[in-house]
Scaffold this active site. Sequence first.
Site, mmCIF file in Angstrom:
data_model
loop_
_atom_site.group_PDB
_atom_site.id
_atom_site.type_symbol
_atom_site.label_atom_id
_atom_site.label_comp_id
_atom_site.label_asym_id
_atom_site.label_seq_id
_atom_site.Cartn_x
_atom_site.Cartn_y
_atom_site.Cartn_z
ATOM 1 N N ALA A 60 -1.849 -7.686 3.362
ATOM 2 C CA ALA A 60 -2.669 -7.065 4.406
ATOM 3 C C ALA A 60 -3.335 -5.834 3.791
ATOM 4 O O ALA A 60 -2.656 -4.942 3.267
ATOM 5 C CB ALA A 60 -1.792 -6.668 5.589
ATOM 6 N N VAL A 86 1.317 -4.632 1.044
ATOM 7 C CA VAL A 86 0.155 -3.784 1.315
ATOM 8 C C VAL A 86 -0.866 -3.926 0.176
ATOM 9 O O VAL A 86 -0.548 -3.683 -1.000
ATOM 10 C CB VAL A 86 0.576 -2.301 1.482
ATOM 11 C CG1 VAL A 86 -0.660 -1.427 1.726
ATOM 12 C CG2 VAL A 86 1.577 -2.158 2.618
ATOM 13 N N LYS A 87 -2.066 -4.323 0.574
ATOM 14 C CA LYS A 87 -3.125 -4.553 -0.412
ATOM 15 C C LYS A 87 -3.953 -3.284 -0.557
ATOM 16 O O LYS A 87 -4.490 -2.763 0.436
ATOM 17 C CB LYS A 87 -3.998 -5.715 0.071
ATOM 18 C CG LYS A 87 -4.654 -6.511 -1.009
ATOM 19 C CD LYS A 87 -5.245 -7.781 -0.410
ATOM 20 C CE LYS A 87 -5.962 -8.601 -1.455
ATOM 21 N NZ LYS A 87 -6.672 -9.735 -0.855
ATOM 22 N N VAL A 88 -4.053 -2.801 -1.790
ATOM 23 C CA VAL A 88 -4.677 -1.503 -2.069
ATOM 24 C C VAL A 88 -5.778 -1.698 -3.109
ATOM 25 O O VAL A 88 -5.545 -2.354 -4.130
ATOM 26 C CB VAL A 88 -3.603 -0.532 -2.637
ATOM 27 C CG1 VAL A 88 -4.206 0.800 -3.037
ATOM 28 C CG2 VAL A 88 -2.465 -0.336 -1.650
#
Length: 218
Positions: A60, A86-88
């Site tokens: 996400a 968590v996509k950064v």
Amino acid sequence: MKFFIDTANLDQIREAGELGVLDGVTTNPSLMAKEGITGKNNILKHYVDICNIVDGDVSAEVIGTTFDQMVREGEELADLHDQIVVKVPMIRDGVKALRYFTEKGIRTNCTLVFSPGQALLAAKAGATYVSPFIGRLDDVSSDGLNLISEIREIYDNYDFETEILAASIRHTMHIIECAKLGADVMTGPLSSIEGLLKHPLTDIGLEKFLADYRKGNP
Ligand code: G3P
């Protein structure tokens, strides 16, 4: 090699899951918009819906581009469900956020990676996954698969634990080539996964087996 599907479409996620080979899902803001998922609450709910369909990691993506924004959003996303990664984005504050999340035990996927140097930084910051976009490199006459090979060499040299998640997969041959090069994970559309199934000799062979059976068992 883990298989992730790169979509926010629940039907396609279910279909890939039913095939029995799905290990996770990746999404991004464009894929969410494509499904018409807008507004913060709807977006968060959609991530939970995806987690409830697939038994595996669900990436996400944060929208913020400053360290504070990414940390706030990432913590909220991680709290949604155990399966959330968590996509950064690979930007300066993104690297700082990756390190922050690593220290907090929050799993991450560093996205928009287009060079070996960016992949090295992501691994140094402790990213769980690094996402080199091979299709988009191919689109601009660069060799996306060569990037996978370069990252594999660098990570193996230093035993980095960051998993190489080959992203922006456009077709079945991308999956085969990434598997040969040792990518840990691939994420692609359902069509690229289903393409692995197909061979005309399989169809011809099955047709003959069934015809011969019918001759003996009229
Ligand atoms: O999810 C990131 C990546 O897979 C995007 O792919 O096809 O939009 O280049 P694409």
